[in-house]
Write a protein that holds these residues in place. Structure first.
Motif, PDB file in Angstrom:
ATOM      1  N   GLU A 180       6.772  -0.438  -1.774  1.00 23.66           N
ATOM      2  CA  GLU A 180       8.153  -0.152  -1.694  1.00 23.66           C
ATOM      3  C   GLU A 180       8.225   1.094  -2.673  1.00 23.66           C
ATOM      4  OE1 GLU A 180      10.288  -3.425  -3.385  1.00 23.66           O
ATOM      5  OE2 GLU A 180      10.353  -4.510  -1.596  1.00 23.66           O
ATOM      6  N   VAL A 181       7.647   1.204  -3.677  1.00 24.08           N
ATOM      7  CA  VAL A 181       8.138   2.388  -4.462  1.00 24.08           C
ATOM      8  C   VAL A 181       7.114   3.438  -4.006  1.00 24.08           C
ATOM      9  CG1 VAL A 181       5.869   1.800  -5.953  1.00 24.08           C
ATOM     10  CG2 VAL A 181       8.006   3.402  -6.866  1.00 24.08           C
ATOM     11  N   ILE A 182       5.893   3.341  -3.310  1.00 19.84           N
ATOM     12  CA  ILE A 182       5.301   4.369  -2.419  1.00 19.84           C
ATOM     13  C   ILE A 182       6.155   5.021  -1.459  1.00 19.84           C
ATOM     14  CG2 ILE A 182       3.254   4.967  -1.297  1.00 19.84           C
ATOM     15  CD1 ILE A 182       1.546   3.519  -3.254  1.00 19.84           C
ATOM     16  N   MET A 183       6.344   4.258  -0.610  1.00 19.95           N
ATOM     17  CA  MET A 183       7.171   4.323   0.410  1.00 19.95           C
ATOM     18  C   MET A 183       8.557   5.349   0.266  1.00 19.95           C
ATOM     19  SD  MET A 183       6.445   1.937   3.564  1.00 19.95           S
ATOM     20  CE  MET A 183       7.566   0.649   3.072  1.00 19.95           C
ATOM     21  N   GLU A 184       9.392   4.764  -1.080  1.00 21.79           N
ATOM     22  CA  GLU A 184      10.336   5.447  -1.412  1.00 21.79           C
ATOM     23  C   GLU A 184      10.172   6.883  -2.092  1.00 21.79           C
ATOM     24  OE1 GLU A 184      13.698   4.878  -1.128  1.00 21.79           O
ATOM     25  OE2 GLU A 184      13.542   3.092   0.202  1.00 21.79           O
ATOM     26  N   THR A 185       8.988   6.983  -2.611  1.00 20.71           N
ATOM     27  CA  THR A 185       8.696   7.998  -3.224  1.00 20.71           C
ATOM     28  C   THR A 185       8.156   9.419  -2.296  1.00 20.71           C
ATOM     29  OG1 THR A 185       8.367   7.003  -5.366  1.00 20.71           O
ATOM     30  CG2 THR A 185       7.326   9.266  -5.078  1.00 20.71           C
ATOM     31  N   LEU A 186       7.407   8.778  -1.315  1.00 24.27           N
ATOM     32  CA  LEU A 186       6.832   9.780  -0.564  1.00 24.27           C
ATOM     33  C   LEU A 186       7.355   9.980   0.855  1.00 24.27           C
ATOM     34  CD1 LEU A 186       2.847   8.704  -1.165  1.00 24.27           C
ATOM     35  CD2 LEU A 186       4.295  10.509  -2.558  1.00 24.27           C
ATOM     36  N   TRP A 187       8.110   8.974   0.969  1.00 27.29           N
ATOM     37  CA  TRP A 187       8.973   8.925   2.513  1.00 27.29           C
ATOM     38  C   TRP A 187       8.227   8.839   3.628  1.00 27.29           C
ATOM     39  CZ3 TRP A 187      14.132   8.331   3.219  1.00 27.29           C
ATOM     40  CH2 TRP A 187      15.064   8.578   2.053  1.00 27.29           C
ATOM     41  N   LYS A 188       7.087   7.963   3.529  1.00 28.97           N
ATOM     42  CA  LYS A 188       6.266   7.720   4.733  1.00 28.97           C
ATOM     43  C   LYS A 188       5.916   6.226   4.623  1.00 28.97           C
ATOM     44  CE  LYS A 188       1.724   9.210   2.451  1.00 28.97           C
ATOM     45  NZ  LYS A 188       0.451  10.040   2.894  1.00 28.97           N
ATOM     46  N   VAL A 189       5.263   5.933   5.575  1.00 27.39           N
ATOM     47  CA  VAL A 189       4.841   4.518   5.712  1.00 27.39           C
ATOM     48  C   VAL A 189       3.706   4.215   5.030  1.00 27.39           C
ATOM     49  CG1 VAL A 189       4.160   2.531   7.230  1.00 27.39           C
ATOM     50  CG2 VAL A 189       6.211   4.042   7.756  1.00 27.39           C
ATOM     51  N   TRP A 190       3.283   3.216   4.199  1.00 26.07           N
ATOM     52  CA  TRP A 190       2.184   2.939   3.600  1.00 26.07           C
ATOM     53  C   TRP A 190       2.147   1.494   3.400  1.00 26.07           C
ATOM     54  CZ3 TRP A 190       0.354   0.300  -0.711  1.00 26.07           C
ATOM     55  CH2 TRP A 190      -0.810   0.119  -0.813  1.00 26.07           C
ATOM     56  N   PRO A 191       0.797   0.685   3.404  1.00 22.69           N
ATOM     57  CA  PRO A 191      -0.302   1.436   4.421  1.00 22.69           C
ATOM     58  C   PRO A 191      -0.142   1.262   5.946  1.00 22.69           C
ATOM     59  CG  PRO A 191      -0.623  -0.772   3.498  1.00 22.69           C
ATOM     60  CD  PRO A 191       0.666  -0.651   2.971  1.00 22.69           C
ATOM     61  N   VAL A 192      -0.980   1.819   6.495  1.00 25.59           N
ATOM     62  CA  VAL A 192      -0.821   1.725   8.144  1.00 25.59           C
ATOM     63  C   VAL A 192      -2.000   1.364   8.764  1.00 25.59           C
ATOM     64  CG1 VAL A 192      -0.496   3.076  10.049  1.00 25.59           C
ATOM     65  CG2 VAL A 192       0.383   3.728   7.762  1.00 25.59           C
ATOM     66  N   CYS A 193      -1.930   0.409   9.704  1.00 25.40           N
ATOM     67  CA  CYS A 193      -2.929  -0.145  10.586  1.00 25.40           C
ATOM     68  C   CYS A 193      -3.512   0.642  11.249  1.00 25.40           C
ATOM     69  CB  CYS A 193      -2.282  -1.382  11.566  1.00 25.40           C
ATOM     70  SG  CYS A 193      -3.440  -1.852  12.832  1.00 25.40           S
ATOM     71  N   PRO A 194      -4.912   0.807  11.072  1.00 27.90           N
ATOM     72  CA  PRO A 194      -5.783   1.909  11.861  1.00 27.90           C
ATOM     73  C   PRO A 194      -5.680   1.729  13.317  1.00 27.90           C
ATOM     74  CG  PRO A 194      -7.027   0.569  10.747  1.00 27.90           C
ATOM     75  CD  PRO A 194      -5.685   0.134  10.191  1.00 27.90           C
ATOM     76  N   ALA A 195      -5.423   0.290  13.882  1.00 28.71           N
ATOM     77  CA  ALA A 195      -5.502   0.263  15.329  1.00 28.71           C
ATOM     78  C   ALA A 195      -4.317   0.358  15.851  1.00 28.71           C
ATOM     79  CB  ALA A 195      -6.016  -1.317  15.553  1.00 28.71           C
ATOM     80  N   HIS A 196      -3.071   0.094  15.206  1.00 33.50           N
ATOM     81  CA  HIS A 196      -1.854   0.386  15.981  1.00 33.50           C
ATOM     82  C   HIS A 196      -0.719   1.089  15.268  1.00 33.50           C
ATOM     83  CE1 HIS A 196      -3.364  -3.888  16.925  1.00 33.50           C
ATOM     84  NE2 HIS A 196      -3.032  -3.416  18.052  1.00 33.50           N
ATOM     85  N   ASP A 197      -1.250   1.927  14.445  1.00 35.65           N
ATOM     86  CA  ASP A 197      -0.413   2.926  13.663  1.00 35.65           C
ATOM     87  C   ASP A 197       0.890   2.271  13.049  1.00 35.65           C
ATOM     88  OD1 ASP A 197       0.129   5.524  12.717  1.00 35.65           O
ATOM     89  OD2 ASP A 197       1.170   6.162  14.431  1.00 35.65           O
ATOM     90  N   ARG A 198       1.028   1.099  12.962  1.00 34.46           N
ATOM     91  CA  ARG A 198       2.106   0.376  12.238  1.00 34.46           C
ATOM     92  C   ARG A 198       2.055   0.079  10.771  1.00 34.46           C
ATOM     93  NH1 ARG A 198       5.130  -3.341  16.097  1.00 34.46           N
ATOM     94  NH2 ARG A 198       4.313  -2.784  18.310  1.00 34.46           N
ATOM     95  N   GLY A 199       3.163  -0.130  10.182  1.00 35.33           N
ATOM     96  CA  GLY A 199       3.006  -0.441   8.490  1.00 35.33           C
ATOM     97  C   GLY A 199       2.678  -1.853   8.436  1.00 35.33           C
ATOM     98  N   LEU A 200       1.828  -1.832   7.378  1.00 36.31           N
ATOM     99  CA  LEU A 200       1.332  -3.435   6.989  1.00 36.31           C
ATOM    100  C   LEU A 200       2.301  -4.184   6.122  1.00 36.31           C
ATOM    101  CD1 LEU A 200      -2.275  -2.699   6.806  1.00 36.31           C
ATOM    102  CD2 LEU A 200      -1.122  -3.189   8.607  1.00 36.31           C
ATOM    103  N   ARG A 201       2.167  -5.454   6.131  1.00 35.30           N
ATOM    104  CA  ARG A 201       2.894  -6.200   5.057  1.00 35.30           C
ATOM    105  C   ARG A 201       2.046  -7.247   4.288  1.00 35.30           C
ATOM    106  NH1 ARG A 201       7.450  -6.014   2.053  1.00 35.30           N
ATOM    107  NH2 ARG A 201       8.354  -8.022   1.390  1.00 35.30           N
ATOM    108  N   ALA A 202       2.081  -7.289   3.072  1.00 29.05           N
ATOM    109  CA  ALA A 202       1.209  -8.023   2.318  1.00 29.05           C
ATOM    110  C   ALA A 202       1.933  -9.635   2.477  1.00 29.05           C
ATOM    111  CB  ALA A 202       1.072  -7.728   0.883  1.00 29.05           C
ATOM    112  N   GLU A 203       1.084 -10.512   2.840  1.00 30.69           N
ATOM    113  CA  GLU A 203       1.290 -11.872   3.011  1.00 30.69           C
ATOM    114  C   GLU A 203       0.369 -13.001   2.484  1.00 30.69           C
ATOM    115  OE1 GLU A 203       2.201 -12.318   7.037  1.00 30.69           O
ATOM    116  OE2 GLU A 203       4.087 -11.066   7.271  1.00 30.69           O
TER     117      GLU A 203
END
Length: 211
Positions: free
Chosen positions: A159-182
């Motif tokens: 949350e803090v990285i995306m709000e600070t850098l204004w970009k999605v992090w981290p990103v799935c290398p296969a689908h170019d989608r944002g990941l979620r920790a679960e």
């Protein structure tokens, strides 16, 4: 008469005393009975408060005091603070070290640390990135399990990285989608919703997956 805020603080102090004394095997009847009285006065009557007020204090055995003290804490949904249980803070810091490996594996620079900002009196921990905090804080109880701590810290870091850098992090290398920790099978993992949802890597192991 105490104000509502004073009464709440008094109850919180009693619960903290009971928690520490119970944990350390040194609990006596005085704070347990005092807490029962305070809860009854606040209209929070339970079987435990009634038993404590109906029985003579002198008749309470050590086992009774321990049992009823723990029941009062459970009924009141008490959770220890970082001050009462420093190990919870240590667990979150250890989780942040693992999450930071994932951050660095994606070439993101900037100081990451766990803080309790002066502007927040809720008792939360926050992940600070480049001197800023964003998103939601982390409750102390989330440090009671190593894998749950990893998920909480990973999401707060994201949350803090995306709000600070204004970009999605981290990103799935296969689908170019944002990941979620679960939690996946009780293990903290970065998950992608692409291709029907799949696991990209365990939290702390994005580096090894990208090699």
């Amino acid at each position: 008469m105490h104000s509502h805020e004073q009464a709440r603080r008094f109850v919180d102090e009693l619960m903290g005393r009971i928690y520490v004394a119970s944990r350390d095997g040194a609990l006596d009847a005085e704070p347990v009975v005092a807490l029962a009285c305070s809860l009854e006065e606040a209209g929070r009557s339970t079987p435990a408060t009634r038993e404590l007020l109906e029985r003579p204090t002198a008749d309470l055995t050590t086992a009774d005091v321990t049992r009823l003290g723990k029941r009062l804490l459970r009924d009141a949904r008490f959770e220890p603070t970082f001050a009462l249980e420093p190990s919870l803070w240590v667990a979150l810091e250890q989780a942040l070290k693992l999450v930071e490996r994932d951050v660095r594996s994606t070439a993101i620079t900037g100081t990451l640390r766990l803080v309790m900002p002066d502007w927040d009196d809720s008792g939360h921990a926050w992940v600070e990135f480049r001197g800023d905090c964003q998103g939601n804080g982390i409750w102390p109880a989330q440090g009671s399990d190593a894998q749950e701590a990893l998920v909480s810290v990973a999401n707060a870091t994201q949350e803090v990285i995306m709000e600070t850098l204004w970009k999605v992090w981290p990103v799935c290398p296969a689908h170019d989608r944002g990941l979620r920790a679960e939690l996946e099978h009780k293990v903290a993992a970065w998950r992608c919703t692409g291709d029907g949802t799949h696991t990209v890597a365990r939290v702390g192991e994005l580096l090894s997956e990208r090699r």
